[in-house]
Enzyme design. Structure first.
Site, mmCIF file in Angstrom:
data_model
loop_
_atom_site.group_PDB
_atom_site.id
_atom_site.type_symbol
_atom_site.label_atom_id
_atom_site.label_comp_id
_atom_site.label_asym_id
_atom_site.label_seq_id
_atom_site.Cartn_x
_atom_site.Cartn_y
_atom_site.Cartn_z
ATOM 1 N N VAL A 12 -14.477 3.416 -5.632
ATOM 2 C CA VAL A 12 -15.222 4.475 -4.200
ATOM 3 C C VAL A 12 -16.187 4.275 -5.666
ATOM 4 C CG1 VAL A 12 -14.543 6.862 -3.828
ATOM 5 C CG2 VAL A 12 -12.961 5.532 -4.255
ATOM 6 N N GLU A 124 -14.031 16.037 0.377
ATOM 7 C CA GLU A 124 -12.950 16.176 1.688
ATOM 8 C C GLU A 124 -12.936 14.507 1.561
ATOM 9 O OE1 GLU A 124 -12.510 16.777 5.319
ATOM 10 O OE2 GLU A 124 -13.873 17.286 5.210
ATOM 11 N N GLY A 129 -8.802 9.934 3.175
ATOM 12 C CA GLY A 129 -9.641 8.697 3.327
ATOM 13 C C GLY A 129 -11.180 9.219 4.221
ATOM 14 N N GLY A 182 -3.750 -6.080 -2.312
ATOM 15 C CA GLY A 182 -3.789 -4.628 -2.520
ATOM 16 C C GLY A 182 -4.221 -3.139 -2.506
ATOM 17 N N GLU A 185 -1.247 -0.085 -6.164
ATOM 18 C CA GLU A 185 -1.133 0.135 -8.065
ATOM 19 C C GLU A 185 0.580 -1.474 -8.291
ATOM 20 O OE1 GLU A 185 -3.707 0.463 -9.219
ATOM 21 O OE2 GLU A 185 -4.653 1.254 -7.201
ATOM 22 N N LYS A 200 -2.220 16.064 -1.966
ATOM 23 C CA LYS A 200 -3.076 16.182 -0.861
ATOM 24 C C LYS A 200 -2.346 17.662 0.112
ATOM 25 C CE LYS A 200 -3.957 11.033 -0.899
ATOM 26 N NZ LYS A 200 -3.752 9.868 0.223
ATOM 27 N N GLY A 298 -9.430 2.769 0.791
ATOM 28 C CA GLY A 298 -10.146 1.762 1.208
ATOM 29 C C GLY A 298 -11.862 2.174 0.199
#
Length: 408
Positions: A12, A124, A129, A182, A185, A200, A298
């Site tokens: 990220v 945000e 994401g 991917g 984990e 979240k 992502g």
């Protein structure tokens, strides 16, 4: 010119730096000023990176540089991210973070510091994401009394369940595929046990209802016990199985946040959300309902949300007064999930329908092909969870599956 420091140069953090320079002209036009990355904090060196000259290893370099007014925290975890972010805010540097664990555990405190220091703590990217959900909730939907928020908040579990639904995979096989691609984990615990979704829903609950909800106060279940048989029964019932994070305001004034697998009927658009996509539905007294959908993780999707917060922080004149909640000092505004009413799918072995009907009275029995003798599956009427458990004890047999139904 606004100088930016990026904490963490992983997926990220790397995406955030790349995006700032990739769309620099558009970003600066939106911010109304020039923006440049001055520092990248990481323990590692990146000699082959075009940004190698920006890498530093000591947070004090950033804390003591008054030119740096904007910070993107992309490290993850609470420590040392909490100390670093707190230090930045205390020096009046606005912070944008993708770190849902940090916000879920320390959000109230960090928002308070930002307010005191007249800067901003934006997050945000911590939920969904690239999906804009935090800003719409405290700005676009500000005229609403929010009654509930629910949705698919973890793309990894949604991918696994999609494979179980569409390809009749067992959980272990679907998890292995997610790891190979991917999406999961090597240690998938945070995803498959619901911990990521819990963090979240804590953030969304805190934002919607104004009091900090801590992860320890949220009843959380993962998807490790979901079987192909449960998937088949859900389809025959008329829906699908999804890991849902939800919070609703109850008639007694309390709230109920929860993370658990749910049967979601096909009339609910959440039921058709597949693969690594996320979806969040917000219900309010004026809007009825609004749904937000997109990629929940992502490199660039998450970086997009981080950079958007950087732009907002660059434009801001003082602290955002709408994005705030408080630490109530107690969690007694959260109700006990076992006392709340729900409908439940139940699958038993070694029980008979007459015993089920005697205990639960009016139920909806479900069927599937090649069900073994002695297997009984049904959906209850709405009742308290503690009462469901009590009635199950009277029925007897082995409980093979027990999954809540998501309200339409």
């Amino acid at each position: 010119m606004a100088k930016v420091a990026v904490l963490g140069f992983g997926v990220v953090g790397g995406g955030t730096v790349e995006l700032i320079y990739k769309n620099k002209e558009k970003i600066e036009k939106s911010a109304g000023k020039s923006i440049d990355v001055k520092y990248i904090l990481d323990l590692r060196d990146f000699p082959d990176s075009p940004f190698a000259d920006k890498v530093v290893h000591d947070i004090n370099v950033i804390l003591n540089d008054d030119e740096v007014t904007l910070v993107a925290e992309c490290m993850g975890g609470v420590n040392p991210a909490y100390d670093f972010v707190k230090g930045c805010l205390e020096r009046g540097k606005s912070v944008a973070t993708s770190n849902k664990e940090l916000v879920a555990q320390k959000g109230a405190e960090l928002l308070k510091i930002a307010k005191e220091k007249n800067c901003n703590f934006f997050f945000e990217a911590s939920v969904g994401g690239a999906i804009p959900i935090i800003r719409p909730m405290h700005q676009c939907l500000a005229a609403n009394e929010i009654t509930s928020v629910s949705g698919i908040l973890n793309g990894t579990t949604n991918f696994i369940l999609t494979k179980m639904i569409n390809e009749n995979m067992k959980f272990d096989d679907a998890l292995k595929m997610a790891q190979q691609l991917g999406y999961a984990e090597a240690d998938p615990t945070a995803d498959v046990e619901g911990l990521d979704a819990c963090r979240k829903i804590c953030i969304l609950s805190s934002l919607a209802f104004g009091k900090h909800v801590y992860p320890d106060s949220v009843h959380t279940e993962g998807i490790t016990k979901i079987t192909p048989e449960d998937i088949e029964y859900a389809e025959n019932w008329g829906g699908s199985v999804k890991l849902i994070g939800t919070v609703k305001k109850l008639d007694n004034g309390k709230i109920l946040p929860l993370v658990a697998p749910h049967f979601v009927c096909s009339e609910n658009p959440i039921s058709s959300v597949s693969d690594v996509f996320n979806a969040v539905m917000v219900c309010g007294d004026a809007i009825d309902r609004a749904m937000f959908y997109g990629r929940g993780a992502g490199k660039f999707p998450t970086a997009s949300a981080v950079v958007a917060d950087i732009i907002d922080a660059a434009k801001a004149d003082g602290t955002s007064i709408s994005q705030v909640w408080e630490d109530a000092g107690t969690q007694d505004f959260i109700d006990d999930y076992s006392n709340c009413r729900t409908r439940m799918y139940i699958r038993l072995s070694g029980a008979d329908k007459s015993a089920v009907e005697k205990a639960f009275e009016d139920v909806e029995f479900l069927a599937r092909e090649n069900a073994p003798s002695g297997e009984v599956a049904f959906v209850t009427n709405e009742m308290r969870e503690c009462d469901i458990d009590e009635k199950l004890s009277a029925v007897g047999g082995e409980v093979l599956g027990k999954i809540r139904l998501l309200e339409v």
